[in-house]
Design a protein around this motif. Structure first.
Motif, mmCIF file in Angstrom:
data_model
loop_
_atom_site.group_PDB
_atom_site.id
_atom_site.type_symbol
_atom_site.label_atom_id
_atom_site.label_comp_id
_atom_site.label_asym_id
_atom_site.label_seq_id
_atom_site.Cartn_x
_atom_site.Cartn_y
_atom_site.Cartn_z
ATOM 1 N N ALA A 165 -3.739 -2.574 -1.211
ATOM 2 C CA ALA A 165 -3.947 -3.951 -1.643
ATOM 3 C C ALA A 165 -5.162 -4.069 -2.560
ATOM 4 O O ALA A 165 -5.178 -4.885 -3.482
ATOM 5 N N GLU B 99 -4.098 -1.875 -6.019
ATOM 6 C CA GLU B 99 -3.082 -2.547 -6.844
ATOM 7 C C GLU B 99 -2.537 -3.729 -6.053
ATOM 8 O O GLU B 99 -1.537 -3.608 -5.342
ATOM 9 N N PRO B 100 -3.191 -4.870 -6.159
ATOM 10 C CA PRO B 100 -2.814 -6.035 -5.352
ATOM 11 C C PRO B 100 -1.370 -6.501 -5.537
ATOM 12 O O PRO B 100 -0.779 -7.050 -4.613
ATOM 13 N N SER B 101 -0.766 -6.273 -6.701
ATOM 14 C CA SER B 101 0.592 -6.764 -6.927
ATOM 15 C C SER B 101 1.674 -5.823 -6.394
ATOM 16 O O SER B 101 2.849 -6.172 -6.388
ATOM 17 N N TYR B 102 1.277 -4.629 -5.940
ATOM 18 C CA TYR B 102 2.253 -3.655 -5.438
ATOM 19 C C TYR B 102 2.592 -3.948 -3.978
ATOM 20 O O TYR B 102 1.706 -4.137 -3.153
ATOM 21 N N THR B 103 3.868 -3.974 -3.658
ATOM 22 C CA THR B 103 4.326 -4.150 -2.281
ATOM 23 C C THR B 103 4.893 -2.821 -1.789
ATOM 24 O O THR B 103 5.824 -2.281 -2.398
ATOM 25 N N ILE B 104 4.344 -2.313 -0.716
ATOM 26 C CA ILE B 104 4.805 -1.055 -0.151
ATOM 27 C C ILE B 104 6.178 -1.272 0.475
ATOM 28 O O ILE B 104 6.377 -2.231 1.231
ATOM 29 N N PRO B 105 7.154 -0.404 0.143
ATOM 30 C CA PRO B 105 8.479 -0.553 0.745
ATOM 31 C C PRO B 105 8.409 -0.449 2.270
ATOM 32 O O PRO B 105 7.554 0.227 2.826
ATOM 33 N N SER B 106 9.341 -1.089 2.924
ATOM 34 C CA SER B 106 9.354 -1.120 4.382
ATOM 35 C C SER B 106 9.833 0.209 4.961
ATOM 36 O O SER B 106 10.467 1.018 4.280
ATOM 37 N N TYR C 246 13.564 0.548 4.620
ATOM 38 C CA TYR C 246 14.002 1.026 3.304
ATOM 39 C C TYR C 246 13.989 2.556 3.262
ATOM 40 O O TYR C 246 14.936 3.186 2.792
#
Length: 107
Positions: A3, A6-13, A16
């Protein structure tokens, strides 16, 4: 940490990875291994069963071996599959036959 990096990156679940990415990778690799093995005119197979009773794990391995045209040894591990039943000849034969089918190895 991600976070901040790279605040805009969402880690895949986890779902997934376990239901999509890993199964897809497995299929792709298995397909390449299958093509590699089937391209050989002659292969040898080795198999072994291994158990660790203290942790309750039993595995059956299958490895393919062959020589290239310039006599280099090649090998690929096709499987290390769990054994869930008593290791009778009938059970081991059924497990090996299933692996042969998965890799298009004639019996």
């Amino acid at each position: 940490m991600m976070a901040k990096a790279e605040p805009s990156y969402t880690i895949p679940s986890r779902k997934y990875f376990s239901t999509s990415l890993i199964p897809d990778m497995h299929k792709a690799i298995q397909s390449k291994v299958c093509d590699l093995v089937s391209a050989q005119s002659d292969i040898s197979l080795t198999s072994d069963a291994w158990s660790n009773l203290s942790i309750g794990v039993s595995l059956l391995s299958l490895t393919a071996h062959w020589l290239t045209k310039d006599f280099q040894r090649k090998q690929v591990i096709l499987a290390a599959t769990p054994l869930d039943e008593s290791h009778t000849g009938e059970y081991l034969t059924s497990k090996l036959n299933k692996l042969f089918d998965e890799y298009n190895i004639p019996k």
